[in-house]
Write a protein that holds these residues in place. Structure first.
Motif, mmCIF file in Angstrom:
data_model
loop_
_atom_site.group_PDB
_atom_site.id
_atom_site.type_symbol
_atom_site.label_atom_id
_atom_site.label_comp_id
_atom_site.label_asym_id
_atom_site.label_seq_id
_atom_site.Cartn_x
_atom_site.Cartn_y
_atom_site.Cartn_z
ATOM 1 N N UNK A 165 0.853 -1.184 0.000
ATOM 2 C CA UNK A 165 0.000 0.000 0.000
ATOM 3 C C UNK A 165 0.887 1.232 0.000
ATOM 4 N N UNK A 166 0.634 2.126 -0.947
ATOM 5 C CA UNK A 166 1.355 3.400 -0.994
ATOM 6 C C UNK A 166 0.346 4.508 -0.739
ATOM 7 N N UNK A 167 0.557 5.255 0.327
ATOM 8 C CA UNK A 167 -0.315 6.375 0.678
ATOM 9 C C UNK A 167 0.403 7.643 0.238
ATOM 10 N N UNK A 177 -6.641 10.565 1.283
ATOM 11 C CA UNK A 177 -6.059 9.325 1.795
ATOM 12 C C UNK A 177 -6.835 8.737 2.973
ATOM 13 N N UNK A 178 -7.193 9.549 3.946
ATOM 14 C CA UNK A 178 -7.888 9.021 5.120
ATOM 15 C C UNK A 178 -9.221 8.390 4.720
ATOM 16 N N UNK A 179 -9.930 9.034 3.828
ATOM 17 C CA UNK A 179 -11.202 8.493 3.356
ATOM 18 C C UNK A 179 -10.982 7.189 2.577
ATOM 19 N N UNK A 180 -9.976 7.160 1.729
ATOM 20 C CA UNK A 180 -9.691 5.959 0.941
ATOM 21 C C UNK A 180 -9.255 4.794 1.832
ATOM 22 N N UNK A 181 -8.511 5.092 2.890
ATOM 23 C CA UNK A 181 -8.129 4.035 3.837
ATOM 24 C C UNK A 181 -9.364 3.457 4.521
ATOM 25 N N UNK A 182 -10.279 4.326 4.904
ATOM 26 C CA UNK A 182 -11.529 3.856 5.531
ATOM 27 C C UNK A 182 -12.343 3.022 4.543
ATOM 28 N N UNK A 183 -12.330 3.411 3.278
ATOM 29 C CA UNK A 183 -13.029 2.639 2.251
ATOM 30 C C UNK A 183 -12.406 1.251 2.108
ATOM 31 N N UNK A 191 1.778 15.351 5.475
ATOM 32 C CA UNK A 191 2.422 15.058 6.761
ATOM 33 C C UNK A 191 1.521 15.365 7.963
ATOM 34 N N UNK A 192 0.551 16.242 7.804
ATOM 35 C CA UNK A 192 -0.309 16.609 8.937
ATOM 36 C C UNK A 192 -1.208 15.461 9.377
ATOM 37 N N UNK A 193 -1.467 14.508 8.498
ATOM 38 C CA UNK A 193 -2.349 13.388 8.842
ATOM 39 C C UNK A 193 -1.613 12.083 9.098
ATOM 40 N N UNK A 194 -0.306 12.117 9.191
ATOM 41 C CA UNK A 194 0.445 10.878 9.358
ATOM 42 C C UNK A 194 0.035 10.090 10.598
ATOM 43 N N UNK A 195 -0.210 10.751 11.702
ATOM 44 C CA UNK A 195 -0.626 10.040 12.920
ATOM 45 C C UNK A 195 -1.983 9.377 12.702
ATOM 46 N N UNK A 196 -2.890 10.071 12.033
ATOM 47 C CA UNK A 196 -4.207 9.492 11.736
ATOM 48 C C UNK A 196 -4.065 8.275 10.828
ATOM 49 N N UNK A 197 -3.200 8.346 9.818
ATOM 50 C CA UNK A 197 -2.965 7.188 8.940
ATOM 51 C C UNK A 197 -2.402 6.027 9.754
ATOM 52 N N UNK A 198 -1.407 6.333 10.562
ATOM 53 C CA UNK A 198 -0.757 5.320 11.399
ATOM 54 C C UNK A 198 -1.783 4.631 12.305
ATOM 55 N N UNK A 199 -2.571 5.427 12.995
ATOM 56 C CA UNK A 199 -3.585 4.871 13.901
ATOM 57 C C UNK A 199 -4.565 3.982 13.141
ATOM 58 N N UNK A 229 6.953 2.093 6.217
ATOM 59 C CA UNK A 229 7.973 3.092 5.930
ATOM 60 C C UNK A 229 7.293 4.441 5.808
ATOM 61 N N UNK A 230 7.879 5.435 6.410
ATOM 62 C CA UNK A 230 7.322 6.784 6.373
ATOM 63 C C UNK A 230 8.316 7.688 5.659
ATOM 64 N N UNK A 231 7.811 8.432 4.684
ATOM 65 C CA UNK A 231 8.663 9.331 3.904
ATOM 66 C C UNK A 231 9.394 10.306 4.807
ATOM 67 N N UNK A 232 10.551 10.740 4.352
ATOM 68 C CA UNK A 232 11.432 11.679 5.052
ATOM 69 C C UNK A 232 12.069 11.049 6.283
ATOM 70 N N UNK A 233 12.002 9.725 6.377
ATOM 71 C CA UNK A 233 12.711 9.038 7.459
ATOM 72 C C UNK A 233 13.720 8.055 6.886
ATOM 73 N N UNK A 234 13.733 7.881 5.563
ATOM 74 C CA UNK A 234 14.663 6.943 4.946
ATOM 75 C C UNK A 234 16.045 7.549 4.862
#
Length: 150
Positions: free
Chosen positions: A38-40, A98-104, A122-130, A145-150
């Motif tokens: 899955x690529x968000x 993204x958040x809506x598509x993940x819920x779908x 980046x503002x929704x990363x915690x919501x995606x993670x949760x 993997x989270x972007x900008x951490x590689x």
């Protein structure tokens, strides 16, 4: 398709995964033997190509799901479609927030993913993670993997 071709076509080319990051993503897919990815945040599809490189096109279980709303730059959607169409593995491109598509995905009963690359806003990363963890979209022992951490 190479990075320079993509850079020349996009106004926000700084949002592209770099060549080193793309190699690292491909390496992670390879060593984890991931089949469902899955690529968000797909943007132009450059990182999607890297993620799919180690997937066996003959294996029916292999799947790459990409989510992006393409709000930042309309041309990136065309490039992403072109990139995904060039792949020999099964892909899904989900256009939307993204958040809506993940819920779908959850509502559709999606099986957990072996590998998730989070590269959206980046503002929704915690919501995606949760959501990924609470709704079991990431397999137990899967890799996130989270972007900008590689």
């Amino acid at each position: 398709k190479n990075a320079q071709d993509t850079v020349e076509q996009l106004k926000q080319s700084a949002m592209l995964a770099g060549q080193m990051a793309a190699r690292v993503l491909s390496f992670f897919v390879d060593i984890t033997k991931s089949k469902r990815i899955l690529e968000i945040g797909t943007y132009s599809g450059y990182s999607a190509i890297a993620l799919a490189q180690k997937l066996d096109a003959e294996d029916e279980e292999n799947l790459l799901v990409c989510i992006d709303d393409f709000s930042g730059e309309p041309k990136s959607e065309l490039l992403a479609i072109d990139a995904l169409n060039s792949l020999k593995v099964k892909t899904q491109l989900r256009k939307g927030v993204a958040l809506k598509e993940l819920k779908t995905l959850v509502e559709e009963g999606a099986e957990p993913f072996d590998f998730v690359f989070m590269d959206a806003d980046k503002t929704n990363q915690i919501a995606y993670y949760d959501l990924l963890l609470e709704q079991n979209l990431l397999k137990v022992h899967g890799l996130l993997c989270v972007d900008n951490t590689l």
